[in-house]
Design a protein around this motif. Structure first.
Motif, mmCIF file in Angstrom:
data_model
loop_
_atom_site.group_PDB
_atom_site.id
_atom_site.type_symbol
_atom_site.label_atom_id
_atom_site.label_comp_id
_atom_site.label_asym_id
_atom_site.label_seq_id
_atom_site.Cartn_x
_atom_site.Cartn_y
_atom_site.Cartn_z
ATOM 1 N N GLY A 51 0.795 -1.135 0.023
ATOM 2 C CA GLY A 51 -0.220 0.012 -0.084
ATOM 3 C C GLY A 51 0.904 1.197 -0.054
ATOM 4 N N ILE A 52 1.883 1.198 0.884
ATOM 5 C CA ILE A 52 2.659 2.435 0.815
ATOM 6 C C ILE A 52 3.676 2.590 -0.469
ATOM 7 C CG2 ILE A 52 4.868 3.503 2.085
ATOM 8 C CD1 ILE A 52 3.987 2.074 4.482
ATOM 9 N N GLU A 53 4.148 1.603 -1.020
ATOM 10 C CA GLU A 53 4.655 1.566 -2.154
ATOM 11 C C GLU A 53 3.815 2.106 -3.357
ATOM 12 O OE1 GLU A 53 7.158 -1.412 -5.387
ATOM 13 O OE2 GLU A 53 6.473 -2.231 -3.519
ATOM 14 N N LYS A 54 2.729 1.530 -3.609
ATOM 15 C CA LYS A 54 1.560 2.373 -4.443
ATOM 16 C C LYS A 54 1.438 3.702 -4.221
ATOM 17 C CE LYS A 54 -0.940 -1.926 -5.335
ATOM 18 N NZ LYS A 54 -2.301 -2.779 -5.338
ATOM 19 N N LEU A 55 1.079 4.082 -2.945
ATOM 20 C CA LEU A 55 1.150 5.424 -2.686
ATOM 21 C C LEU A 55 2.286 6.336 -3.100
ATOM 22 C CD1 LEU A 55 -0.578 7.855 -1.334
ATOM 23 C CD2 LEU A 55 0.572 7.240 0.771
ATOM 24 N N SER A 56 3.601 5.982 -2.669
ATOM 25 C CA SER A 56 4.706 6.623 -3.346
ATOM 26 C C SER A 56 4.605 6.851 -4.653
ATOM 27 C CB SER A 56 5.935 5.860 -2.545
ATOM 28 O OG SER A 56 6.252 4.716 -3.353
ATOM 29 N N LYS A 57 4.359 5.665 -5.594
ATOM 30 C CA LYS A 57 4.530 5.738 -6.952
ATOM 31 C C LYS A 57 3.617 6.783 -7.447
ATOM 32 C CE LYS A 57 6.610 1.401 -7.833
ATOM 33 N NZ LYS A 57 6.386 -0.141 -8.524
ATOM 34 N N ALA A 58 2.305 6.705 -6.594
ATOM 35 C CA ALA A 58 1.219 7.480 -7.129
ATOM 36 C C ALA A 58 1.361 9.037 -6.894
ATOM 37 C CB ALA A 58 -0.171 7.173 -6.537
ATOM 38 N N SER A 59 2.280 9.305 -5.818
ATOM 39 C CA SER A 59 2.399 10.608 -5.369
ATOM 40 C C SER A 59 3.323 11.174 -6.404
ATOM 41 C CB SER A 59 2.850 10.679 -4.002
ATOM 42 O OG SER A 59 4.265 9.772 -3.980
ATOM 43 N N LEU A 60 4.433 10.362 -6.834
ATOM 44 C CA LEU A 60 5.335 10.897 -7.871
ATOM 45 C C LEU A 60 4.661 11.172 -9.343
ATOM 46 C CD1 LEU A 60 8.214 11.372 -8.723
ATOM 47 C CD2 LEU A 60 8.599 9.113 -8.987
ATOM 48 N N LYS A 61 3.769 10.163 -9.550
ATOM 49 C CA LYS A 61 3.181 10.431 -10.904
ATOM 50 C C LYS A 61 2.240 11.781 -11.071
ATOM 51 C CE LYS A 61 -0.565 8.111 -13.726
ATOM 52 N NZ LYS A 61 -1.424 6.842 -13.793
ATOM 53 N N TYR A 62 1.337 11.737 -9.822
ATOM 54 C CA TYR A 62 0.507 13.041 -9.844
ATOM 55 C C TYR A 62 1.128 14.292 -9.520
ATOM 56 C CZ TYR A 62 -3.473 9.814 -9.947
ATOM 57 O OH TYR A 62 -3.967 8.731 -10.331
ATOM 58 N N ALA A 63 2.316 14.342 -8.718
ATOM 59 C CA ALA A 63 3.101 15.456 -8.733
ATOM 60 C C ALA A 63 3.510 15.758 -10.153
ATOM 61 C CB ALA A 63 4.038 15.373 -7.438
ATOM 62 N N ALA A 64 4.448 14.814 -10.896
ATOM 63 C CA ALA A 64 4.721 15.454 -12.141
ATOM 64 C C ALA A 64 3.651 15.685 -13.015
ATOM 65 C CB ALA A 64 5.630 14.142 -12.627
ATOM 66 N N GLY A 65 2.501 15.215 -12.842
ATOM 67 C CA GLY A 65 1.410 15.560 -13.765
ATOM 68 C C GLY A 65 0.934 17.057 -13.350
ATOM 69 N N LEU A 66 0.956 17.221 -12.199
ATOM 70 C CA LEU A 66 0.800 18.732 -11.656
ATOM 71 C C LEU A 66 1.621 19.570 -12.178
ATOM 72 C CD1 LEU A 66 -1.009 20.667 -10.062
ATOM 73 C CD2 LEU A 66 0.588 20.088 -8.099
ATOM 74 N N TRP A 67 2.842 19.560 -12.100
ATOM 75 C CA TRP A 67 3.943 20.443 -12.704
ATOM 76 C C TRP A 67 3.842 20.453 -14.308
ATOM 77 C CZ3 TRP A 67 7.513 20.119 -16.688
ATOM 78 C CH2 TRP A 67 8.267 21.520 -16.629
ATOM 79 N N PHE A 68 3.559 19.352 -14.923
ATOM 80 C CA PHE A 68 3.270 19.629 -16.207
ATOM 81 C C PHE A 68 2.105 20.274 -16.709
ATOM 82 C CE2 PHE A 68 1.953 17.467 -20.786
ATOM 83 C CZ PHE A 68 3.010 17.751 -21.106
ATOM 84 N N SER A 69 1.251 20.190 -16.218
ATOM 85 C CA SER A 69 -0.238 20.950 -16.357
ATOM 86 C C SER A 69 0.139 22.414 -16.056
ATOM 87 C CB SER A 69 -1.306 20.462 -15.254
ATOM 88 O OG SER A 69 -1.536 19.105 -15.470
ATOM 89 N N VAL A 70 0.839 22.767 -15.028
ATOM 90 C CA VAL A 70 1.246 24.188 -14.843
ATOM 91 C C VAL A 70 2.166 24.668 -15.730
ATOM 92 C CG1 VAL A 70 2.553 25.682 -13.327
ATOM 93 C CG2 VAL A 70 0.995 24.032 -12.196
ATOM 94 N N ALA A 71 3.056 23.965 -16.290
ATOM 95 C CA ALA A 71 3.852 24.121 -17.366
ATOM 96 C C ALA A 71 3.132 24.487 -18.775
ATOM 97 C CB ALA A 71 4.898 23.111 -17.688
ATOM 98 N N ILE A 72 2.150 23.743 -19.002
ATOM 99 C CA ILE A 72 1.441 23.815 -20.233
ATOM 100 C C ILE A 72 0.448 25.125 -20.186
ATOM 101 C CG2 ILE A 72 -0.708 22.877 -21.388
ATOM 102 C CD1 ILE A 72 0.265 20.034 -20.981
ATOM 103 N N ILE A 73 0.287 25.414 -19.066
ATOM 104 C CA ILE A 73 -0.666 26.608 -18.983
ATOM 105 C C ILE A 73 0.222 27.728 -19.097
ATOM 106 C CG2 ILE A 73 -1.925 28.402 -17.521
ATOM 107 C CD1 ILE A 73 -3.093 25.786 -16.024
ATOM 108 N N GLY A 74 1.297 27.807 -18.596
ATOM 109 C CA GLY A 74 2.335 28.962 -18.877
ATOM 110 C C GLY A 74 2.946 29.052 -20.071
ATOM 111 N N GLN A 75 3.236 27.848 -20.744
ATOM 112 C CA GLN A 75 3.447 27.607 -22.030
ATOM 113 C C GLN A 75 2.621 28.286 -23.002
ATOM 114 O OE1 GLN A 75 5.347 24.087 -22.778
ATOM 115 N NE2 GLN A 75 6.540 24.374 -20.923
ATOM 116 N N LEU A 76 1.299 27.981 -22.931
ATOM 117 C CA LEU A 76 0.139 28.554 -23.738
ATOM 118 C C LEU A 76 0.216 30.148 -23.564
ATOM 119 C CD1 LEU A 76 -2.529 25.864 -23.079
ATOM 120 C CD2 LEU A 76 -0.858 26.190 -25.206
#
Length: 288
Positions: free
Chosen positions: A25-50
């Motif tokens: 459960g902790i391993e899945k949570l850690s991987k999910a946290s990394l995935k969604y944090a990366a997705g958040l940064w990419f979303s912010v970057a897309i907005i800024g680049q647009l």
């Protein structure tokens, strides 16, 4: 077998299974946290680049369509120079390509397009790489042969960005042709970050100005100083370093590495968002 024996056996399996379930459960949570944090940064970057593309189209392209290329010099030192045919052609190509490169780069990074429209992904990638080679070449021309803004150190930083773009373009193409798609995606990610070096420079500069309540570490009139010398290299090297840390964390089974990288990306998302907002309000919006 007595009921007591059965109960003892169940207790043993329960005791062994609980830590395993907790660990998974902790391993899945850690991987999910990394995935969604990366997705958040990419979303912010897309907005800024647009937003950056909107500025390019709303100021540079609109001024060109009106036949008022001289207006570029109000924002860009040594922008349009009357009589400098080669130099003007280089800067027109460089600015016009900036918008298309930004949009094409965003489309290349979207996994949904890559999986659902592979043919478009390939053609968009060819256009993206070709445009980046032209933009990097014209950038080098403007810096060294057209008296580019900034001092010698800044010119070296801009040149490093251009050389790295050319190198990563070659590596991304090489692995794509060899059908080594895992390696291709990693080089494409590095290329995407380098291609946005100008964007990183602007949001980093405006975040710094916002934090210091004004210019600090450089002369705004000459556009020279230690902070700008630092930024001319940092806009390429810091994103690459963070990218390598992210890729290593992604490959790792270490949960602490996942959580640490996720936390770092959350901080970077907030900092990027602040830099985008300040850049839009203070640098881009006044010229639209």
């Amino acid at each position: 077998m007595t009921q007591e024996t059965v109960d003892e056996t169940n207790d043993i399996f329960s005791a062994q299974g609980a830590p395993s379930l907790k660990k998974n459960g902790i391993e899945k949570l850690s991987k999910a946290s990394l995935k969604y944090a990366a997705g958040l940064w990419f979303s912010v970057a897309i907005i800024g680049q647009l937003v950056f593309v909107y500025y390019i189209l709303g100021f540079y392209v609109l001024a060109a369509m009106k036949g008022n290329l001289a207006a570029w010099s109000d924002v860009l030192p040594h922008g349009y120079i009357k009589g400098d045919g080669a130099g003007n052609f280089a800067i027109i190509m460089h600015i016009f390509l900036a918008a298309s490169i930004t949009l094409a780069g965003i489309l290349q990074m979207l996994p949904q397009i890559r999986s659902r429209a592979p043919r478009f992904h390939r053609w968009n990638g060819r256009i993206y790489l070709s445009s980046l080679v032209i933009a990097a070449t014209t950038g080098l021309y403007m810096v060294w042969l057209r008296n580019g803004v900034g001092d010698f150190t800044q010119h070296l930083g801009v040149s490093l960005n251009a050389v790295l773009i050319l190198f990563c373009s070659g590596m991304a193409l090489r692995h794509a042709l060899a059908r080594q798609f895992a390696l291709h995606r990693r080089w494409a990610l590095r290329l995407f970050l380098l291609a946005n070096g100008v964007w990183f420079f602007r949001i980093g500069l405006m975040l710094w100005i916002g934090i210091n309540h004004g210019p600090a570490g450089f002369n705004p009139k000459t556009f020279e100083g230690p902070f700008l010398s630092f930024m001319s290299f940092a806009n390429s090297l810091i994103p690459l370093i963070i990218c390598e840390l992210y890729l290593r964390a992604q490959d790792s089974k270490n949960k602490l590495a996942h959580f640490s990288m996720a936390g770092g990306l959350l901080v970077l998302s907030a900092a990027s968002g602040m830099g985008i907002f300040i850049a839009f309000m203070g640098m881009w919006l006044p010229h639209l």
